[in-house]
Enzyme design. Sequence first.
Site, PDB file in Angstrom:
ATOM      1  CG  HIS A   1      25.611 -36.735 -15.980  1.00 60.87           C
ATOM      2  ND1 HIS A   1      24.966 -36.388 -14.819  1.00 60.87           N
ATOM      3  CD2 HIS A   1      24.642 -36.992 -16.888  1.00 60.87           C
ATOM      4  CE1 HIS A   1      23.656 -36.450 -15.012  1.00 60.87           C
ATOM      5  NE2 HIS A   1      23.426 -36.800 -16.264  1.00 60.87           N
TER       6      HIS A   1
ATOM      7  CE1 TYR B   1      23.786 -40.669 -16.629  1.00 63.27           C
ATOM      8  CE2 TYR B   1      25.928 -40.455 -15.596  1.00 63.27           C
ATOM      9  CZ  TYR B   1      24.564 -40.222 -15.586  1.00 63.27           C
ATOM     10  OH  TYR B   1      23.987 -39.561 -14.540  1.00 63.27           O
TER      11      TYR B   1
END
Lengths: 723, 723
Positions: free
Chosen positions: A398, A243
Amino acid sequence: MRNVLLILSALLMLAGGLIAPANATTSAEAQTELPPLFRAEVKRAKQFVDGMIEQGVVVPVPKDPGGGYTHEQHKRNFRAIYQGGQLYRVTGDETYRNYVRDMLLAYADLYPTLGDHPAKANQNVGRLFWQVLNDAMWLVHAVQGYGEIRDTLTEAERTRIDGDVFRPAVKFLSVDSQRTFDRIHNHATWATAGVGMTGYLLGDQDMVDRALLGSDKSGKAGFLRQSELLFSPDGYYTEGPYYQRFALLPFVVFANAIEKNEPDRRIFEFRDGILSKALTTTIQLSYGGYFFPFNDAIRDKSLNTAELYEGVAIAYAQTRDPGLLAIAEFQDRTVLREEGLLLASDLAGGKAKPFDFRSMLLSDGPEGDAGAVAILRHGAGPKHTALVAKNSSQGMGHGHFDKLSWQYYDNGREIVRDYGAARFLNIVAKEGGRYLPENESWAKQSIAHNALVVNEKSHFDGNVKVADTFAPTQLYFSAKPELQISTASIDSAYRKQSVSMLRSLALLNVEGLDAPVAVDVFRARGKGDLQFDLPLHYSGHLMRVGFETQSNVAARPVLGDSNGYQHIWVDAVGQPDADNAFATWLLDGRFYTYRFVPNAGQEVILAESGANDPSFNLRRERIIIQRVQGVDSATFISILEPHGLYDGATEQTIESDSRIASLRYVTQGEYDLVIVETLTGEKTVLAISYDNDSGKAHRANVDGRQVTWTGYAGRIVLAGGGN
Amino acid sequence: MRNVLLILSALLMLAGGLIAPANATTSAEAQTELPPLFRAEVKRAKQFVDGMIEQGVVVPVPKDPGGGYTHEQHKRNFRAIYQGGQLYRVTGDETYRNYVRDMLLAYADLYPTLGDHPAKANQNVGRLFWQVLNDAMWLVHAVQGYGEIRDTLTEAERTRIDGDVFRPAVKFLSVDSQRTFDRIHNHATWATAGVGMTGYLLGDQDMVDRALLGSDKSGKAGFLRQSELLFSPDGYYTEGPYYQRFALLPFVVFANAIEKNEPDRRIFEFRDGILSKALTTTIQLSYGGYFFPFNDAIRDKSLNTAELYEGVAIAYAQTRDPGLLAIAEFQDRTVLREEGLLLASDLAGGKAKPFDFRSMLLSDGPEGDAGAVAILRHGAGPKHTALVAKNSSQGMGHGHFDKLSWQYYDNGREIVRDYGAARFLNIVAKEGGRYLPENESWAKQSIAHNALVVNEKSHFDGNVKVADTFAPTQLYFSAKPELQISTASIDSAYRKQSVSMLRSLALLNVEGLDAPVAVDVFRARGKGDLQFDLPLHYSGHLMRVGFETQSNVAARPVLGDSNGYQHIWVDAVGQPDADNAFATWLLDGRFYTYRFVPNAGQEVILAESGANDPSFNLRRERIIIQRVQGVDSATFISILEPHGLYDGATEQTIESDSRIASLRYVTQGEYDLVIVETLTGEKTVLAISYDNDSGKAHRANVDGRQVTWTGYAGRIVLAGGGN
C-alpha cells in the site's frame, strides 16, 4: 425499577473493579448516574441491537463475497453479539442475554457444517467469510460478547457454544489457517487476538500460549513477536496512519485481555509500553482530526473511527493521559466496557486537557532504522501550523513512491497536499469501491507527490519489491522554537542514474514576520544528462504569479505519457528569474506564497491533475513543478510563506502580497545558506553545516559579513539595511 | 466607580426611552448589567476608538482616490465619530466625547477650505472623497456620532461644528450635488439620509423636507419616493440581494430617525411596512447565512455584515420578530444604539426563535410587475433544500444575462451554482480588487448561468440598455407541500430569432423517495435553424455518467470563442438515449443525479470553466450542457435527484446510485406531463395545464391510463408495477 437496580449494581460492579482509591469521587459519580458520553453509547447500542432483535436471529449459510448479503449479515451479527453482551452487562436486561445466547446457538448449528467459503478468492479463505481475516474479526468480537453472558448460561448451553462455535473457530484460525496465523502481519494479529481471548474465556492455556508465541509456541510468531516487529520503537506502523489505525484494534483489545487475565505479564509495559505508544502515535499522525493521508489512505478517515474508540478508552485506563479525554470529546464516542465508563466519567468530571500535539521524530522499522516521519508543529489549536516530512520506508504493497515527500498544514487546512488513495470507498459506481486503476497510474507515482522525479520515472522505477528493500536515512532532527528542521537522504531511488537526494525541511522564524516560513533545501546529485522535476501539490486559487507565463489558452496539453505524467494538464509554463520566482495563492482566507531560487535554465510548469481520466476518477488539484533539464545535479531552494487575511464578510483584506523581498542561496564548502530578506530589510539566514557535532562552531560569509552558528543548523539574523 | 454609575444612569436613560411596560423585566435586567452581545459590542468599539484616540485627531487634506491613504483615513474618522459618540452615550466616559468634539472641530477647520476632490473621476465628485457617495456615507455616520454629544458642547463649539461642517456638508450634498441628490438610486438614499438626519439634529425643517420630498419638495424625488420606487411591493431590490444589503442601511437608519422625530409619519407603516419588509426579504434571500449570489455578487458575503447589524436591530425594535433574534445570534453582532440593547437583552432573555425561512414569491419592480424571484424551500434548518428561480429583471449595470436561471441548495451546500461576480474584493494582485475583465467575458454571460443560450449568444446580445427594458413574466407560483412550482416566461431575450422561453421549476415529492426531486420543464420556441444550449453549473465530483462519452484525454479543447464560450474546457461529449441520459455526482456526503429526456440528436457536453484564463482569475467549476442543433424549437425535461449518503469516517455508503428507473415526457395539447418512475415501480406524474383557473379540472392519458388534476399543475401518483 428492577432495571434501575440492575444498572446500579452493574455500575457498582464495574466501578468496583475499576476505580482506584484515588478516584473515589469518580466512583461516587458513577454510582449516581451514567455519564453522558456513556449513556449516549448505551442508547446507540440499544438502537442497533434492538433493531437486530426485531429481525430475529438470522444466521445464513455463507455464500456471498465482500459486500454481499451473507457477508454483511455475518458482520452485523458479530457486532450484535458484541454489543448485545455489553448491553446485558450494563443494563442487566435479559432480552440481550437471551438474544446473544440464541444467536450463538444458531452459529453452533451452522459452524460445524462449514468448509471453505464458496467465494474463495485465494488460499486465505475463510469459513463464515470469503477471507480468513473477516473470520478472525468475527471471533474477536463474538468472544467478547460471549464473555459477558457465558457465566449466566446453563451447562448444556455453554458446552454447545464452546464446543461447536468457539473451539472449532479457534482450530480453524490457528491450525487449519496456520499460514496466516504465524505471519508477522496485522491479519495475523486479528487471528491471534481472537484465539488468545477465546483461550482466556474457556480457560484454555494452550490457546493462549499459541496466540502469544505462535502455533509452535517458539515465540518466532504470535502476538508478542508481532508487537515487536509491526511497530517501530516510536510506535509507528510502516504502512502509515490509515492502516495503523486499522491494525491497532486487535493489539489493544487483546492486550487489555492479557492485562486482566495475566497482570504479571505487564503487557502494557512490554517493549517500553509500545502498545500505548502506538495509540498516541496514531493520534499524533493527524491534523484537524484527520490522519496524514500517507500511501493508500482514504482521506476522509478521521479520529472518529471505531478502532480508536476502543484504543482511546483502553489506553486512557492505562495511562490516565487527560489529553486522551480531549480526543474522546472530539470523537464524542466511547465503548461499552468499563474503560469507556471510566473515560466518560472523567470527561464529565472536567478532567480533559488538550491533547499534546507536538513536534516529533517517529522512526520507522522494527529497529527504528528504516527511515522516519518528522513532524514539525508551530502553535497550538485547530489552526496551528504543521510540516510533515515523510522520510519513512515504502510500507509494503500500500506504499507510494514518494521518498522524502512532505506536507504542510496551516489555518486548519492542508496547504501542501498528499493525494492519498485513488478510491471511493464502497461507492458502487467507482469499481465497486475498490482501488481504482488511477491508484496505480497516478496516486502511487512519484510525480503525484511532493517528491523529486528524475527523467519522468517514479522512484525505484515503480517496483514495490525493490522499494521495500531500501529506506531513506534520517540524518538530523531538531525542534527548537525559532528553527525546527529535519534532514533525510536516499541514494537508491534512482540507482541507474546514481542519483543521491538530500532534503532538509524546516520551519524558520523569519525576523519581521509573524508566522514561520517553511524552508525546503533539496540537493540532487546524479550522473549523466538528467531531468529533475520537483512538484508542489497545493490547495488554493492563484492570486499572483511573479513571472511571465506562456499559457495554453486554446487547448490544454498533457505533460507526459506515463508514470503519472499522463494525468497532468499543463496550464502554463514560465522561465522565472531570481527576482520573480514566486506564486501566491489564496485558501480559506489566508494567503500563501511559494518562492524559490531558480536554477540556470529552470522552467516552471503550472499544472493540474485530471488528464487522461475518462471516468472522472481523479480529483483536480493544482501543481507547480520546478523543472531543470540537461544537468547531472541540481539544488532546489524553496520557501512557503503564509501571510495576510481575506475576510469576505467584513470586506477586509490584509497583506495579500508576500512580505518577503528576496530569497537567496549561498553554498560554501559543505555549507548551505538560505537568506530570506523581508520588505522591511530584515535578513534571516538558515545555515546548514550537515555536521552532527552539536558543539562544533561554523562560520561563513553572507553579503561580505561573517555569520557563525554551532552544530548542524543555525538561524542567524542580520540587521537590515546594511546597518 | 464613577463610570459604573454613569453606565447605569445611561442604561436607565436608554431603557427608559426604550422599554414598553410589557417588557418591564427586560428593563430590570438591562439596569443590572449589559447583556453579553451588547457588552461585546462595547468592547469591540472601545478597541477601535481607543486605537484611533491614541493616534490623535488626524484629518488630512483630501488627495487620494478609493483605497488611498486620505480616503481610508476619512473612512476611519467617520467610523470613529459614529462609535465614539455611541461609546460616550453608553459609558459616559468624557474621553470619547472630547475626542469626537475635537475631531469635528478639526473638520470645521478643513471643510470650508475644500473644493472638488482632486481625484475627481466623473461629475459625481465629492469633497472629502473622490465620489459624492462616500461624502454622503461620511455624513450619515458623522451626524449620528455628533448627535450623541452635541447637547454637551458649549454654544461656541456647537456653532462652529454646525456652521462649518454639517450645514456646508448638507449644502454640498443637496444643493451643489443636486443631480445625485434627486436621483432614484441608492446613492441618493445615502445623501437624503445624511441631509434629513442633519435636519433633525439641527432642528432645520427645510433640510428634512428636502430629504423626504426631494430638493424641490415636490415629492418627485427624495427619500419617500425612493422608498416607493427602489423596492418592489415585496421588498425586493432589483439589483439583487448583494446590493440590497448595501442599499438597505440608509433606508433603515433614516427611517429610524424619522420615527423618533416625527412618529406621526408612521414611516414604518409607509407603503405597507416596506422598510421592515425589505429587511426581512434580504434575509429570505439567503441560504446557510450566505446571500443568493445573483448578478455582481461577492459570493462570501453573508448575513454577517455591518448593514444588517443595523437593519436587524432597528427592524426588531419595530416588529419584535423573534426570528430576527436568531439572525442576530448567527451574526453574533449588534449595534451600540438602544435598539441593539433591546435586541441583546431579549436574546439573552431566551426569546429567540428560528427565523421563518419559507417558500415565497418576491415580485420585482416598483409595481411588482417586472418579473420575480421564486424561492421554494423544503424542510428546515441548515441542511434544508431550497430551489431559487431567478425570473427577475436585469437589475441595471450589475445585472447578469441570466433570464429564467435557477439555483438549488441542499445539505447545507450550493449544488446548482450561480457564479456571482468575477472579482476578488480588495486583493491588490487581482486588478486592485476591482471587477475583473472576466466579469464581462464570463460571469455576466448567459452560458455562465443555468439559463438557455441560443446560437452561442447571450440574452439581449449582452446589451444592458436593451435588457433593462424587458423583464420575464411570472406566470404561476404555488408552494403546496407535495408540489411546489414556479413558471415564468420571456420572449424578448432573443428577438432576432423570435425565441420564446417558458420554464417551470418545481420541487416534486416522488412516491417512494424520501426527498423531493427538482423538476425543470423548459420549452423554447423560435424560428429558423437554431442551436439551444442548456447548461447546468454544479458542485461535486462525478461518480457515474450513464451514457457513453468521447473524452478529450490527450488535449482539452475550448468550447467556443466568445460570449463566455471561450472560457469553457470540454472534457467529454456524448449522445445519450432515453435510458441512460443521467449523471451522478457526490458532494459532501450526499449524491445527486441529474437526469433528462434527450431531444432527438441531442448532444451532452461535460465541461469545466477556466479556459482562456492566463491570469487564473476564474474558479474552475463543473458544467453539464444539453445541446440541440438545427431546430427551431426544443423542450428540455430534467430532474435533479438528491440521494444516499457517504460517510468516510464510518466507511458507510448508502444509495450511491439513483433510485429512479426512468424519466419520461408526454405532451398532450397544451399539457406537459413528466413521469418519474422509481426502481420499485412507483410512478409519480407532474402535470402542467398552464391554465391559471384554479377550479378547472384537467385530464390526460399516461401509459393508457387517465390522470386528472385541477388547476395549473398537479401531482398524480400511479400505482406501480401495472397493478
